[in-house]
Design an enzyme around this catalytic site. Sequence first.
Site, PDB file in Angstrom:
ATOM      1  N   SER A  62       0.515  -6.247  -3.586  1.00  0.00           N
ATOM      2  CA  SER A  62       1.741  -6.572  -4.323  1.00  0.00           C
ATOM      3  C   SER A  62       1.822  -8.058  -4.651  1.00  0.00           C
ATOM      4  O   SER A  62       1.266  -8.900  -3.942  1.00  0.00           O
ATOM      5  CB  SER A  62       2.958  -6.191  -3.486  1.00  0.00           C
TER       6      SER A  62
HETATM    7  N1  SAH Z   1       1.633  -3.613   1.277  1.00  0.00           N
HETATM    8  C1  SAH Z   1       0.389  -3.547   0.531  1.00  0.00           C
HETATM    9  C2  SAH Z   1       0.593  -2.893  -0.822  1.00  0.00           C
HETATM   10  C3  SAH Z   1      -0.259  -1.692  -0.964  1.00  0.00           C
HETATM   11  S1  SAH Z   1       0.038  -0.638  -2.357  1.00  0.00           S
HETATM   12  C4  SAH Z   1      -0.229  -4.895   0.446  1.00  0.00           C
HETATM   13  O1  SAH Z   1       0.387  -5.869   0.874  1.00  0.00           O
HETATM   14  O2  SAH Z   1      -1.366  -4.997   0.003  1.00  0.00           O
HETATM   15  C5  SAH Z   1       0.694   0.826  -1.576  1.00  0.00           C
HETATM   16  C6  SAH Z   1      -0.196   1.572  -0.636  1.00  0.00           C
HETATM   17  O3  SAH Z   1       0.508   2.750  -0.250  1.00  0.00           O
HETATM   18  C7  SAH Z   1      -1.531   2.070  -1.204  1.00  0.00           C
HETATM   19  O4  SAH Z   1      -2.570   1.517  -0.465  1.00  0.00           O
HETATM   20  C8  SAH Z   1      -1.472   3.601  -1.020  1.00  0.00           C
HETATM   21  O5  SAH Z   1      -2.702   4.184  -0.641  1.00  0.00           O
HETATM   22  C9  SAH Z   1      -0.444   3.714   0.113  1.00  0.00           C
HETATM   23  N2  SAH Z   1       0.227   5.017   0.243  1.00  0.00           N
HETATM   24  C10 SAH Z   1       0.675   5.849  -0.739  1.00  0.00           C
HETATM   25  N3  SAH Z   1       1.244   6.940  -0.190  1.00  0.00           N
HETATM   26  C11 SAH Z   1       1.174   6.791   1.168  1.00  0.00           C
HETATM   27  C12 SAH Z   1       1.603   7.585   2.282  1.00  0.00           C
HETATM   28  N4  SAH Z   1       2.239   8.750   2.150  1.00  0.00           N
HETATM   29  N5  SAH Z   1       1.352   7.113   3.525  1.00  0.00           N
HETATM   30  C13 SAH Z   1       0.726   5.929   3.715  1.00  0.00           C
HETATM   31  N6  SAH Z   1       0.296   5.145   2.711  1.00  0.00           N
HETATM   32  C14 SAH Z   1       0.526   5.559   1.448  1.00  0.00           C
END
Ligand code: SAH
Length: 220
Positions: A62
Amino acid sequence: MSDFAAARERMIERQIAGRGLRDPRLLEAFSAVPRELFVPRELEERAYDDCALPIECGQTISQPYIVALTVHAAEIGPDHRVLEVGAGSGYAAAVMSRLARAVIAVERIPALARLADERMRSLGFDNVLVLSRDGSLGCPGQAPFDAIVCAAAGPQVPQAWLEQLAPGGRIVMPVGAIEGVQQLVRVTLDRDRQPHREELEPVRFVPLIGAQAYDEPDPS
Ligand code: SAH
């Protein structure tokens, strides 16, 4: 000061403090996390850019300001246990680990969870536990949580999270359709476990995929 450290301080000054988030604890937490170690090697020069960046497995890290907005809204105190759903690169979990007692970060893609865990170990951020699972069900074995923070957009706040939140706790997550703009929502549970919902800001996140969220996309 290294180039990365200077870029980090500039990012904090311009993108976070400059947009009105000036809580010193929050800014110190961002100062303690080398974002260049959370992006793929070929993008490290862009680690402090004012935008989201692609990471492994087709996911994203993000935009720093969005991480700051979400973390600030979760009002994380030094004694708090935090659940992060959607650990991705692990960057937001690392920032929150500087503010909380413990962070449980869950990620549905095992390869991303493994990478995020390796980053925590190499930085010595020992109060973060990274687990690979469907976070739309929360993490019942580790509950209750003082805050639940999610970096993926779901159709509604999962019931499991409300059940795993401590009284007085907060959920911060984007709610809305997969395509287009969603609302960053904060749900606060009062002492009688009654939820109170506020809409904070329009945002755009990748989808939350799981049993209490959106279905897996069709591979075709
Ligand atoms: N906080 C992260 C942002 C990652 S984007 C950072 O700082 O880099 C969101 C993430 O949510 C993705 O990696 C995706 O695989 C994950 N995601 C989506 N659905 C999910 C679920 N049900 N449980 C766990 N992770 C999930």
